[in-house]
Design an enzyme around this catalytic site. Sequence first.
Site, PDB file in Angstrom:
ATOM      1  N   ASP A 251      66.168  50.547  57.958  1.00 42.26           N
ATOM      2  CA  ASP A 251      67.199  49.497  57.908  1.00 42.26           C
ATOM      3  C   ASP A 251      66.760  48.222  58.627  1.00 42.26           C
ATOM      4  OD1 ASP A 251      69.140  50.635  56.328  1.00 42.26           O
ATOM      5  OD2 ASP A 251      70.193  51.582  57.998  1.00 42.26           O
ATOM      6  N   LYS A 254      68.335  44.780  57.967  1.00 48.76           N
ATOM      7  CA  LYS A 254      69.668  44.413  58.449  1.00 48.76           C
ATOM      8  C   LYS A 254      69.601  43.363  59.557  1.00 48.76           C
ATOM      9  CE  LYS A 254      72.194  48.654  57.284  1.00 48.76           C
ATOM     10  NZ  LYS A 254      72.963  49.795  57.824  1.00 48.76           N
ATOM     11  N   HIS A 305      65.374  53.393  49.988  1.00 48.15           N
ATOM     12  CA  HIS A 305      66.231  54.475  50.490  1.00 48.15           C
ATOM     13  C   HIS A 305      67.672  54.376  49.996  1.00 48.15           C
ATOM     14  CE1 HIS A 305      67.187  51.334  53.432  1.00 48.15           C
ATOM     15  NE2 HIS A 305      68.239  52.047  53.835  1.00 48.15           N
ATOM     16  N   ASP A 334      69.457  59.627  55.744  1.00 50.82           N
ATOM     17  CA  ASP A 334      70.307  58.514  56.161  1.00 50.82           C
ATOM     18  C   ASP A 334      71.776  58.793  55.872  1.00 50.82           C
ATOM     19  OD1 ASP A 334      70.864  55.921  57.147  1.00 50.82           O
ATOM     20  OD2 ASP A 334      70.809  55.097  55.120  1.00 50.82           O
TER      21      ASP A 334
END
Length: 389
Positions: A251, A254, A305, A334
């Site tokens: 991630d 982000k 993902h 996740d």
Amino acid sequence: MTRPDAGQHFRRFLLVNAALLLISLLANLILERPVFSLVHALMLAAVGVSWGVAARWGWRVAKRWYLAALMPYLISFAFIGQIESFDILWMLLFPPIAAFLVERPRSLILWDATFLALVAGVYTLHWTRLYPLLYTDIALGAQLTALFFLAVISWFIQGYKAQLADMQRAFRQQLERQVDDGLQQIRGLNRELESTQTDLVRLLGELCEARSEETGNHVARVAAYARHLATLANLPEHHVILIHQAAPLHDVGKIAVPDRILNKPGRLTDEEFREMQAHTHRGHDILKASGRSLLQAAATIAHEHHERWDGKGYPRGLSGTGISIEGRLVAIADVFDALSFKRVYKPAWEDERIRHLFATERGRQFDPDLTDLFLDHYADFVTLRDRSG
């Protein structure tokens, strides 16, 4: 350093020896000297046997056989020689040549000492008139002196060869030690680089985690789930380790998502959701420039993902095995962790509800084979979750 092929040198010597013996044999046949011809023919046969012994048992055994046959051949000239015969020169020619075939000084000394003792014994029989030879005392004395002189030269030469071999051996050992030390230093630097790289990846993942106000240790847990699932899938150990090290950056994109969207407690608008989805592209763009395999794997995971097995995911709508194995593994890891813990937009789910979702989404959102492994070993993932939760 390449060591000389002693066997090849010995075979070449046998060929030269055979050529000389053949010339001598032909010369003695022309001169009608049957006894000399027989002696040369027998030694020529011994050379042929030495070649066969070398092929079957190795050149070291063949060399001993050759030297054993050479002694009676040379001594025989003292008894069958003729006045003004050139054949006595064989006694001068072969000892120094044969000496170079011997590997170690101890073997050289044994060979020369034995041969010289035999020659001295034969000459003593002549000088004491117990068995007079056809040669004069002066000729035999000169030949015996020459033999001892050549033997001494051979001993010196062999000693120098032994010293050279020792120096080469010591140099080779020192070089090998230096190469080993250099390789150890390189391996140490590589381990340090890999450790530093892994730590930076983990810290960057934790930084993104802290910014999004997600439950603590999310990236570490996702990495642990992904590693265990990769192991269950029988991936190679180096691949399992790579996935474990790269998963914390899933991630990383982000970091470019505004806080108002990242930590919004309610439902996202369509525009906000598109902004959130863009974190996959941004994460891939951040990581793809590196040539390191770890960051290349992290770039792939960051990009894929959120893809779905049925092709309805984002950002590229990949489906099935068109999604990398890394992306498929981290997708399960996740979602499992996200459902297991409270987020700003939802409470934590119970395990039964989580299992039901994965069973329902098997072959739709998630890889069916990996989902089966995950559900069959669900207790393992719960243990990993509880251990680091």
